[in-house]
Design a protein around this motif. Sequence first.
Motif, PDB file in Angstrom:
ATOM      1  N   GLU A  37       1.016   9.403  -5.578  1.00 48.98           N
ATOM      2  CA  GLU A  37       1.185  10.781  -5.112  1.00 48.98           C
ATOM      3  C   GLU A  37       2.326  11.482  -5.844  1.00 48.98           C
ATOM      4  N   LEU A  38       3.408  10.743  -6.134  1.00 51.89           N
ATOM      5  CA  LEU A  38       4.534  11.348  -6.849  1.00 51.89           C
ATOM      6  C   LEU A  38       4.137  11.750  -8.258  1.00 51.89           C
ATOM      7  N   VAL A  39       3.424  10.871  -8.954  1.00 54.84           N
ATOM      8  CA  VAL A  39       2.971  11.196 -10.313  1.00 54.84           C
ATOM      9  C   VAL A  39       1.997  12.369 -10.285  1.00 54.84           C
ATOM     10  N   GLU A  40       1.142  12.382  -9.252  1.00 52.73           N
ATOM     11  CA  GLU A  40       0.140  13.447  -9.142  1.00 52.73           C
ATOM     12  C   GLU A  40       0.782  14.808  -8.878  1.00 52.73           C
ATOM     13  N   HIS A  41       1.828  14.836  -8.029  1.00 52.02           N
ATOM     14  CA  HIS A  41       2.373  16.113  -7.586  1.00 52.02           C
ATOM     15  C   HIS A  41       3.697  16.497  -8.222  1.00 52.02           C
ATOM     16  N   LEU A  42       4.407  15.537  -8.826  1.00 48.85           N
ATOM     17  CA  LEU A  42       5.702  15.873  -9.409  1.00 48.85           C
ATOM     18  C   LEU A  42       5.703  15.859 -10.927  1.00 48.85           C
ATOM     19  N   GLY A  43       4.608  15.429 -11.541  1.00 51.19           N
ATOM     20  CA  GLY A  43       4.527  15.479 -12.996  1.00 51.19           C
ATOM     21  C   GLY A  43       4.165  16.880 -13.459  1.00 51.19           C
ATOM     22  N   SER A  44       4.038  17.059 -14.762  1.00 54.26           N
ATOM     23  CA  SER A  44       3.595  18.344 -15.294  1.00 54.26           C
ATOM     24  C   SER A  44       2.178  18.607 -14.826  1.00 54.26           C
ATOM     25  N   ILE A  45       1.917  19.852 -14.447  1.00 53.31           N
ATOM     26  CA  ILE A  45       0.600  20.199 -13.929  1.00 53.31           C
ATOM     27  C   ILE A  45      -0.387  20.358 -15.083  1.00 53.31           C
ATOM     28  N   ASN A  46      -1.395  19.508 -15.088  1.00 54.43           N
ATOM     29  CA  ASN A  46      -2.535  19.662 -15.989  1.00 54.43           C
ATOM     30  C   ASN A  46      -3.776  19.430 -15.151  1.00 54.43           C
ATOM     31  N   ASP A  47      -4.792  20.267 -15.325  1.00 53.08           N
ATOM     32  CA  ASP A  47      -5.973  20.148 -14.487  1.00 53.08           C
ATOM     33  C   ASP A  47      -6.900  19.026 -14.923  1.00 53.08           C
ATOM     34  N   SER A  60      -6.829  14.810 -15.402  1.00 49.94           N
ATOM     35  CA  SER A  60      -5.998  13.666 -15.050  1.00 49.94           C
ATOM     36  C   SER A  60      -5.478  12.966 -16.295  1.00 49.94           C
ATOM     37  N   ARG A  61      -4.246  12.465 -16.171  1.00 51.84           N
ATOM     38  CA  ARG A  61      -3.665  11.719 -17.284  1.00 51.84           C
ATOM     39  C   ARG A  61      -3.946  10.233 -17.129  1.00 51.84           C
ATOM     40  N   LYS A  62      -3.744   9.481 -18.228  1.00 51.54           N
ATOM     41  CA  LYS A  62      -4.000   8.043 -18.192  1.00 51.54           C
ATOM     42  C   LYS A  62      -3.073   7.348 -17.209  1.00 51.54           C
ATOM     43  N   THR A  63      -1.841   7.857 -17.062  1.00 46.37           N
ATOM     44  CA  THR A  63      -0.887   7.247 -16.133  1.00 46.37           C
ATOM     45  C   THR A  63      -1.460   7.234 -14.728  1.00 46.37           C
ATOM     46  N   ARG A  64      -2.066   8.341 -14.338  1.00 49.13           N
ATOM     47  CA  ARG A  64      -2.628   8.431 -12.991  1.00 49.13           C
ATOM     48  C   ARG A  64      -3.771   7.433 -12.805  1.00 49.13           C
ATOM     49  N   ILE A  65      -4.577   7.256 -13.849  1.00 48.75           N
ATOM     50  CA  ILE A  65      -5.700   6.317 -13.749  1.00 48.75           C
ATOM     51  C   ILE A  65      -5.192   4.906 -13.478  1.00 48.75           C
ATOM     52  N   TYR A  66      -4.119   4.518 -14.176  1.00 47.14           N
ATOM     53  CA  TYR A  66      -3.566   3.178 -13.959  1.00 47.14           C
ATOM     54  C   TYR A  66      -2.984   3.031 -12.551  1.00 47.14           C
ATOM     55  N   LEU A  67      -2.418   4.112 -12.001  1.00 46.57           N
ATOM     56  CA  LEU A  67      -1.844   4.042 -10.662  1.00 46.57           C
ATOM     57  C   LEU A  67      -2.910   4.092  -9.575  1.00 46.57           C
ATOM     58  N   VAL A  68      -4.089   4.619  -9.897  1.00 43.89           N
ATOM     59  CA  VAL A  68      -5.176   4.655  -8.919  1.00 43.89           C
ATOM     60  C   VAL A  68      -5.704   3.250  -8.646  1.00 43.89           C
ATOM     61  N   LEU A  69      -5.719   2.397  -9.680  1.00 42.86           N
ATOM     62  CA  LEU A  69      -6.325   1.070  -9.551  1.00 42.86           C
ATOM     63  C   LEU A  69      -5.697   0.215  -8.442  1.00 42.86           C
ATOM     64  N   PRO A  70      -4.344   0.124  -8.339  1.00 42.92           N
ATOM     65  CA  PRO A  70      -3.771  -0.658  -7.232  1.00 42.92           C
ATOM     66  C   PRO A  70      -4.143  -0.099  -5.864  1.00 42.92           C
ATOM     67  N   VAL A  71      -4.189   1.234  -5.738  1.00 42.55           N
ATOM     68  CA  VAL A  71      -4.548   1.846  -4.455  1.00 42.55           C
ATOM     69  C   VAL A  71      -5.988   1.508  -4.088  1.00 42.55           C
ATOM     70  N   TYR A 112       0.831  -1.199   0.000  1.00 39.44           N
ATOM     71  CA  TYR A 112       0.000   0.000   0.000  1.00 39.44           C
ATOM     72  C   TYR A 112       0.873   1.258   0.000  1.00 39.44           C
ATOM     73  N   PHE A 113       1.952   1.239   0.792  1.00 35.47           N
ATOM     74  CA  PHE A 113       2.844   2.405   0.848  1.00 35.47           C
ATOM     75  C   PHE A 113       3.466   2.684  -0.523  1.00 35.47           C
ATOM     76  N   ILE A 114       3.949   1.631  -1.189  1.00 34.47           N
ATOM     77  CA  ILE A 114       4.590   1.803  -2.505  1.00 34.47           C
ATOM     78  C   ILE A 114       3.578   2.315  -3.525  1.00 34.47           C
ATOM     79  N   ALA A 115       2.374   1.720  -3.529  1.00 35.81           N
ATOM     80  CA  ALA A 115       1.338   2.133  -4.490  1.00 35.81           C
ATOM     81  C   ALA A 115       0.915   3.579  -4.250  1.00 35.81           C
ATOM     82  N   THR A 116       0.736   3.958  -2.979  1.00 36.85           N
ATOM     83  CA  THR A 116       0.320   5.330  -2.652  1.00 36.85           C
ATOM     84  C   THR A 116       1.424   6.324  -2.964  1.00 36.85           C
ATOM     85  N   GLU A 117       2.659   5.951  -2.631  1.00 37.82           N
ATOM     86  CA  GLU A 117       3.799   6.848  -2.912  1.00 37.82           C
ATOM     87  C   GLU A 117       3.930   7.095  -4.415  1.00 37.82           C
ATOM     88  N   ALA A 118       3.793   6.038  -5.215  1.00 40.83           N
ATOM     89  CA  ALA A 118       3.899   6.194  -6.674  1.00 40.83           C
ATOM     90  C   ALA A 118       2.785   7.088  -7.214  1.00 40.83           C
TER      91      ALA A 118
END
Length: 444
Positions: free
Chosen positions: A364-374, A376-387, A356-362
């Motif tokens: 949150e990092l993509v959400e806050h350290l990637g390029s800001i777009n209001d 959501s990107r597809k990458t974030r959607i795929y990372l939400v699923l494990p969480v 859970y820690f690894i999935a949440t950290e990944a």
Amino acid sequence: SASNLTLLSPDHHLLLLRTRRITTRLPMKRVTSDVLVLIFFTFNFFRNVSASIHEYKDEQFIPKSNAFFFHGGTEGLYASKSSSNVSPDKPLEGKTFIRFEDVVFLRTTESANAKNEMQSRTGLIETIILEVRDRERIGDAFAKSNALCCTPKLAQEKFCTVGEVIIQHNQDNPLWPLRIQTFFEGKNQEANMLPTTVEINRTGMYYLYYMFCDPELKGTIIRGRTVWKNPDGYLPGRMVPLMTFYGLASLAYLVLGLFWFLRFVQFWKDVIQLHYQITAVIALGMSEMALWYYEYANLNSTGSRPMVITIWAVTMTAVKKTLSRVLLLVVSMGYGVVRPTLGGVTSKVFLLALMYFIATEALELVEHLGSINDFSRKTRIYLVLPVVFLDASFILWIFSSLSKTLEKLQMRKSMAKLDLYRKFTNSLAIFVLLSIAWVGYEVM
């Protein structure tokens, strides 16, 4: 009796209930090295972090229909403040704008050499800014055609120019969607976009696209950057209310911490291990909110994120979320009340917590350290699923364990503890329902 603290954040509800330290027999050295490798990889992947300053570093144009385009950014922008409130010495104060800085288009050598050196215009790149409600005005959407660029046939039927992107202007605002043209000259391989500042006078979600129609420009790349600014700073529209939220949350945690400290001192003779761990969670929450407020305040004033602070804030968020779920789970199992140890399930609890820690950290990092777009990107959607999957696992395991604990307490006729666990179960059920409702609201 055990104490429980309930806090609601904009991302997830956090039920903070601490209990005794969990030990494990897993190979800690290997786990630690794996986590360090993950953090090192993430640090290098996001080594250049920007927010409302969108940087383009040799970005490629993507073919779509009969055009080529590059997505330059998407942000929520508030309308500029009225001119009467603006100081003459600071003309951009209180203004919302998109500013183009050092934007350069580079075509291939083959494309440049194929042109006549005497021609003044040998290639066209169009910069298009539009509000989300006007997206159907780009291309030949009204005729249910996929064409984005004007062809000779369409030029005869419609008011468009061959070789340009088709734009159906808004009757209420004839200048929008906005088109800015940049031309290649002669055999020049580079075309420099003029420094331009576009003021935004209407609140909305805005897209920025770079497009060209000439297939001979295939292989063209873009360099430079754009600066997006709202009236009160560089925070994108979606993030503006969050800075206020984190500031108030920091004060709320401070008040909670002072109240808890006074109670801690008042009843220090009755303090158990659980209370020390609740104290640690309150301290974690206070530090997390303070870091997020500082991070957002810095982003709002400079347009760039302080990466070290952001990583610390993200990590604290992931640690707090993980600990809150683990401690809810072990208390639900009756640890310290019904059973003195977790026994053989310790390693399973630790493994679920680590995942859970690894999935949440990944995420949150993509959400806050990637390029800001209001959006959501597809990458974030795929990372939400494990969480989501791991959260569901925690919830199912917690309620399953609570059911078994309640049965044991009922069999032992421990009425005081049984009453406490029933109240705990009801509180937990309410917040799970609130969490599901919040997720539904976010999806909508």
